[in-house]
Design a protein around this motif. Structure first.
Motif, PDB file in Angstrom:
ATOM      1  N   ILE A   8     -48.499  60.483   2.488  1.00 41.65           N
ATOM      2  CA  ILE A   8     -49.281  59.416   3.100  1.00 41.65           C
ATOM      3  C   ILE A   8     -48.523  58.110   2.917  1.00 41.65           C
ATOM      4  N   VAL A   9     -48.074  57.537   4.024  1.00 38.35           N
ATOM      5  CA  VAL A   9     -47.345  56.266   4.027  1.00 38.35           C
ATOM      6  C   VAL A   9     -48.344  55.134   4.256  1.00 38.35           C
ATOM      7  N   HIS A  10     -48.071  53.972   3.640  1.00 37.48           N
ATOM      8  CA  HIS A  10     -49.027  52.855   3.615  1.00 37.48           C
ATOM      9  C   HIS A  10     -50.304  53.306   2.906  1.00 37.48           C
ATOM     10  N   ALA A  11     -50.131  53.972   1.790  1.00 32.47           N
ATOM     11  CA  ALA A  11     -51.257  54.626   1.119  1.00 32.47           C
ATOM     12  C   ALA A  11     -52.275  53.650   0.546  1.00 32.47           C
ATOM     13  N   VAL A  12     -51.843  52.458   0.186  1.00 35.15           N
ATOM     14  CA  VAL A  12     -52.797  51.517  -0.403  1.00 35.15           C
ATOM     15  C   VAL A  12     -52.804  50.179   0.333  1.00 35.15           C
ATOM     16  N   THR A  13     -52.266  50.139   1.542  1.00 32.75           N
ATOM     17  CA  THR A  13     -52.309  48.900   2.318  1.00 32.75           C
ATOM     18  C   THR A  13     -53.737  48.582   2.727  1.00 32.75           C
ATOM     19  N   THR A  14     -54.474  49.603   3.147  1.00 27.71           N
ATOM     20  CA  THR A  14     -55.893  49.449   3.473  1.00 27.71           C
ATOM     21  C   THR A  14     -56.645  50.660   2.937  1.00 27.71           C
ATOM     22  N   ASP A  15     -57.950  50.668   3.168  1.00 30.21           N
ATOM     23  CA  ASP A  15     -58.782  51.787   2.737  1.00 30.21           C
ATOM     24  C   ASP A  15     -58.370  53.108   3.396  1.00 30.21           C
ATOM     25  N   ASN A  16     -57.776  53.039   4.582  1.00 34.93           N
ATOM     26  CA  ASN A  16     -57.454  54.268   5.311  1.00 34.93           C
ATOM     27  C   ASN A  16     -56.557  55.207   4.515  1.00 34.93           C
ATOM     28  N   GLY A  17     -55.488  54.668   3.946  1.00 35.13           N
ATOM     29  CA  GLY A  17     -54.536  55.494   3.231  1.00 35.13           C
ATOM     30  C   GLY A  17     -55.123  56.113   1.977  1.00 35.13           C
ATOM     31  N   ALA A  18     -55.836  55.304   1.198  1.00 35.59           N
ATOM     32  CA  ALA A  18     -56.426  55.813  -0.035  1.00 35.59           C
ATOM     33  C   ALA A  18     -57.456  56.892   0.252  1.00 35.59           C
ATOM     34  N   ALA A  19     -58.318  56.641   1.232  1.00 36.29           N
ATOM     35  CA  ALA A  19     -59.342  57.633   1.578  1.00 36.29           C
ATOM     36  C   ALA A  19     -58.706  58.916   2.093  1.00 36.29           C
ATOM     37  N   THR A  20     -57.631  58.793   2.869  1.00 38.43           N
ATOM     38  CA  THR A  20     -56.949  59.971   3.393  1.00 38.43           C
ATOM     39  C   THR A  20     -56.287  60.766   2.281  1.00 38.43           C
TER      40      THR A  20
END
Length: 266
Positions: A8-20
């Motif tokens: 997962i790239v950009h994993a902590v830029t927004t909620d999307n990456g962390a949730a994914t």
């Protein structure tokens, strides 16, 4: 222990990456998470949450606008996990907004470097590994509703970059299909403000600079979203990504799936 690995790239830029990352860990994938070195503290926090799911994991600090960094990142993931099965580019953000007549060439080029060029390089080098492995793969990239339909002015460079990602996704799907590699994207609705992830704030600040008659840009989004009248969340995105990388979607490729609550429809 699962032998399937998701990056997962950009994993902590927004909620999307962390949730994914957390959703795919719950699905049984081993998890590699990546973001810029400036977000190392957030990567560490997410890594602890992923570890609690009982899967193998590693975190990587990398600048995915740079070709050499991308080559090294993917080689490290393959070496550490023994292969790569899923690539998720979890988000993208506008770095310049404004009337087209005022956008500088450097700003335009910067947008395409951060979004389209980065996506091309990640697709290219991830696909090379997947082809060599000979077991297929899944590639999923973030898009945006302005990459499907332009709803408001001042998003010209961002919309153009997002439309380009759609074309790139379809081209990759055509070329990689014979290798059993699917390539899809999700078009997320406008992100809402987040207390944990601060990167959406500059986006909203720039939008507000160009709003006419003092209009509230956040209210604009909410009132035009038929379903539940809310912003897109990381969990909304993670559920769709989970489906796209599953066996159930092995005959879906080249698609951009809208996750926007109905603010635009196709």
């Amino acid at each position: 222990m699962s032998q399937r690995t998701a990056l997962i790239v950009h994993a902590v830029t927004t909620d999307n990456g962390a949730a994914t990352a957390l959703r795919l860990a719950a699905d049984g994938f081993n998890i590699a998470i990546c973001d810029n070195a400036s977000r190392q503290d957030k990567l560490d926090d997410l890594a602890r949450s992923v570890a609690a799911k009982g899967v193998q994991w590693r975190s990587y600090a990398s600048d995915v606008t740079q070709e050499a960094d991308i080559i090294k990142l993917l080689a490290d993931v393959v070496n550490d996990f023994g292969g790569l099965d899923v690539l998720v580019i979890a988000t993208s953000f506008a770095t310049c907004l404004g009337p087209l007549v005022d956008v500088l060439v450097a700003e335009w080029d910067g947008m395409f470097t951060a979004i389209t060029r980065s996506c091309f390089l990640l697709y290219k080098y991830a696909a090379q590994h997947m082809i060599r492995q000979g077991r297929g793969g899944r590639i999923v990239s973030a898009n945006q509703i302005c990459g499907q339909q332009v709803l408001r002015p001042h998003l010209g460079a961002y919309s153009a970059a997002m439309f380009a990602v759609r074309g790139l996704t379809q081209t990759a799907a055509l070329e990689l299909g014979p290798h059993n590699i699917t390539v899809n994207s999700f078009a997320l609705g406008t992100p809402g403000p987040s207390e944990k992830y601060e990167d959406a704030k500059p986006f909203w600040e720039q939008i507000k600079r160009f709003e006419s008659e003092g209009a509230d840009s956040q209210q604009f989004v909410v009132t035009r979203t038929p379903l539940q009248k809310k912003f897109a969340t990381g969990d909304d995105i993670a559920r769709v990504v989970s489906l796209l990388v599953s066996k159930e979607c092995d005959f879906m490729t080249g698609q951009t799936i809208a996750v926007n609550g109905g603010i635009i429809m196709s």
